[in-house]
Design a protein around this motif. Structure first.
Motif, PDB file in Angstrom:
ATOM      1  N   VAL A 278       7.102  -1.110 -18.338  1.00  0.00           N
ATOM      2  CA  VAL A 278       7.154  -1.932 -16.970  1.00  0.00           C
ATOM      3  C   VAL A 278       8.757  -2.443 -16.657  1.00  0.00           C
ATOM      4  O   VAL A 278       9.534  -1.919 -15.684  1.00  0.00           O
ATOM      5  CB  VAL A 278       6.095  -2.634 -16.226  1.00  0.00           C
ATOM      6  N   ARG A 279       9.115  -3.526 -17.490  1.00  0.00           N
ATOM      7  CA  ARG A 279      10.196  -4.044 -17.525  1.00  0.00           C
ATOM      8  C   ARG A 279      11.401  -3.014 -17.516  1.00  0.00           C
ATOM      9  O   ARG A 279      12.348  -3.107 -16.874  1.00  0.00           O
ATOM     10  CB  ARG A 279      10.490  -4.914 -18.461  1.00  0.00           C
TER      11      ARG A 279
ATOM     12  N   PRO B 216       0.781  -1.232  -0.164  1.00  0.00           N
ATOM     13  CA  PRO B 216       0.105  -0.020  -0.110  1.00  0.00           C
ATOM     14  C   PRO B 216       0.921   1.301  -0.095  1.00  0.00           C
ATOM     15  O   PRO B 216       0.653   2.462  -0.559  1.00  0.00           O
ATOM     16  CB  PRO B 216      -0.804  -0.069   1.273  1.00  0.00           C
ATOM     17  N   SER B 217       2.141   1.276   0.584  1.00  0.00           N
ATOM     18  CA  SER B 217       2.924   2.326   0.570  1.00  0.00           C
ATOM     19  C   SER B 217       3.449   2.864  -0.865  1.00  0.00           C
ATOM     20  O   SER B 217       3.818   4.059  -0.964  1.00  0.00           O
ATOM     21  CB  SER B 217       4.143   2.220   1.463  1.00  0.00           C
ATOM     22  N   ALA B 218       3.247   1.984  -1.719  1.00  0.00           N
ATOM     23  CA  ALA B 218       3.630   2.436  -3.107  1.00  0.00           C
ATOM     24  C   ALA B 218       2.138   2.296  -3.923  1.00  0.00           C
ATOM     25  O   ALA B 218       2.486   2.327  -5.147  1.00  0.00           O
ATOM     26  CB  ALA B 218       4.620   1.120  -3.607  1.00  0.00           C
TER      27      ALA B 218
ATOM     28  N   ALA C 210      11.917  -2.340  -2.435  1.00  0.00           N
ATOM     29  CA  ALA C 210      11.198  -2.565  -3.795  1.00  0.00           C
ATOM     30  C   ALA C 210      10.165  -1.701  -3.850  1.00  0.00           C
ATOM     31  O   ALA C 210       9.864  -1.184  -5.283  1.00  0.00           O
ATOM     32  CB  ALA C 210      10.831  -4.099  -3.821  1.00  0.00           C
ATOM     33  N   CYS C 211       9.381  -1.394  -2.857  1.00  0.00           N
ATOM     34  CA  CYS C 211       8.213  -0.605  -3.020  1.00  0.00           C
ATOM     35  C   CYS C 211       8.324   0.869  -3.262  1.00  0.00           C
ATOM     36  O   CYS C 211       7.828   1.658  -3.862  1.00  0.00           O
ATOM     37  CB  CYS C 211       7.141  -0.709  -1.819  1.00  0.00           C
ATOM     38  N   ALA C 212       9.515   1.046  -2.553  1.00  0.00           N
ATOM     39  CA  ALA C 212      10.221   2.499  -2.578  1.00  0.00           C
ATOM     40  C   ALA C 212      10.457   2.845  -4.114  1.00  0.00           C
ATOM     41  O   ALA C 212      10.560   4.087  -4.637  1.00  0.00           O
ATOM     42  CB  ALA C 212      11.003   2.925  -1.541  1.00  0.00           C
ATOM     43  N   TYR C 213      11.299   1.857  -4.600  1.00  0.00           N
ATOM     44  CA  TYR C 213      11.882   1.734  -5.784  1.00  0.00           C
ATOM     45  C   TYR C 213      10.466   2.047  -6.758  1.00  0.00           C
ATOM     46  O   TYR C 213      10.914   2.895  -7.700  1.00  0.00           O
ATOM     47  CB  TYR C 213      12.665   0.482  -6.042  1.00  0.00           C
TER      48      TYR C 213
ATOM     49  N   GLN D 191       9.060   5.567  -6.713  1.00  0.00           N
ATOM     50  CA  GLN D 191       9.711   6.562  -7.111  1.00  0.00           C
ATOM     51  C   GLN D 191       9.927   6.804  -8.364  1.00  0.00           C
ATOM     52  O   GLN D 191       9.689   7.936  -9.217  1.00  0.00           O
ATOM     53  CB  GLN D 191      11.180   6.423  -6.413  1.00  0.00           C
ATOM     54  N   ARG D 192       9.721   5.689  -9.116  1.00  0.00           N
ATOM     55  CA  ARG D 192       9.864   5.520 -10.445  1.00  0.00           C
ATOM     56  C   ARG D 192       8.605   5.691 -11.191  1.00  0.00           C
ATOM     57  O   ARG D 192       8.623   5.428 -12.324  1.00  0.00           O
ATOM     58  CB  ARG D 192      10.624   4.405 -11.162  1.00  0.00           C
TER      59      ARG D 192
END
Length: 229
Positions: A202-203, A57-59, A181-184, A187-188
């Motif tokens: 996505v890839r 949920p954070s992402a 991983a979720c932060a990454y 951010q993108r």
């Protein structure tokens, strides 16, 4: 998160023991990871399921399509959720397949075959903020995204507040790895292309190129069997 009852029913029909309660919680997500990765419900997958329930949920990875794309990508990087640390113990043949430009001849590859630390310096040293001897090995791939390079670890530390530069092995733990991983992903802004169901985009955002695209396609098809039939 989305109403998980349809997902739980489909997973239960495939042999997973789940309460049909609508909650995409640790047990449901662990079963989903195991199904996508064609794995048993291992302790690692159980821990990843708990971490996913906490951090997705954070992402804003909160729709079936976003979850499908995120888990498909992470399945590629982790060998179907079997490992959270890069295996650099390659044969010479595998080295030439993975890095053909770096190992153009069998002799070139033989010098680095089955020498993980030596190989890490060869392929990761001197770039991405890896400036010191040993940085290639220290900041090798870890976590669901197989995070590499000093600069990416520094970015992860800034985004999460976890001291992964000094303790990079934390990224290979299920909770911190999933948090990173979720932060990454956030951010993108990967949700934007996941919402368009654009697997190639996505890839590229996850990997920086199209390596692993066919694997991602196979994992995504499997994820959609239960998330978006």
């Amino acid at each position: 998160m989305f109403d998980a009852r349809p997902l739980q029913g489909r997973l239960a029909a495939r042999g997973y023991s789940l309460a049909i309660d609508g909650s995409a919680g640790p047990k449901t997500l662990a079963a989903l990871l195991a199904f996508i990765g064609r794995q048993q419900l291992t302790p690692l997958i159980a821990q990843l399921g708990a971490a996913a329930a906490q951090h997705l949920p954070s992402a804003e990875i909160i729709t079936p399509l976003r979850v499908a794309h995120a888990l498909a990508q992470w399945a590629v990087e982790t060998g179907g959720f079997a490992k959270l640390e890069e295996n650099l113990n390659y044969s010479a043949t595998r080295l030439r397949a993975v890095w053909p430009s770096r190992f153009p001849t069998p002799l070139d590859a033989s010098l680095f075959a089955h020498k993980p630390e030596h190989l890490a310096e060869k392929v990761y040293g001197g770039r991405g903020g890896n400036a010191k001897p040993g940085d290639g090995w220290l900041y090798r791939g870890r976590g669901p995204t197989m995070l590499t390079f000093h600069d990416n670890y520094a970015d992860a530390q800034r985004l999460t507040g976890v001291a992964v530069l000094a303790s990079p092995d934390l990224v290979a733990t299920p909770d911190v790895g999933m948090l990173v991983a979720c932060a990454y992903w956030r951010q993108r802004n990967i949700n934007a292309v996941a919402d368009c169901d654009d697997l190639t985009a996505v890839r590229v955002k996850v990997n920086g190129g199209k390596i692993g695209l066919e694997q991602a396609q196979a994992y995504l098809r499997r994820a959609k069997l239960v998330l978006l039939p």
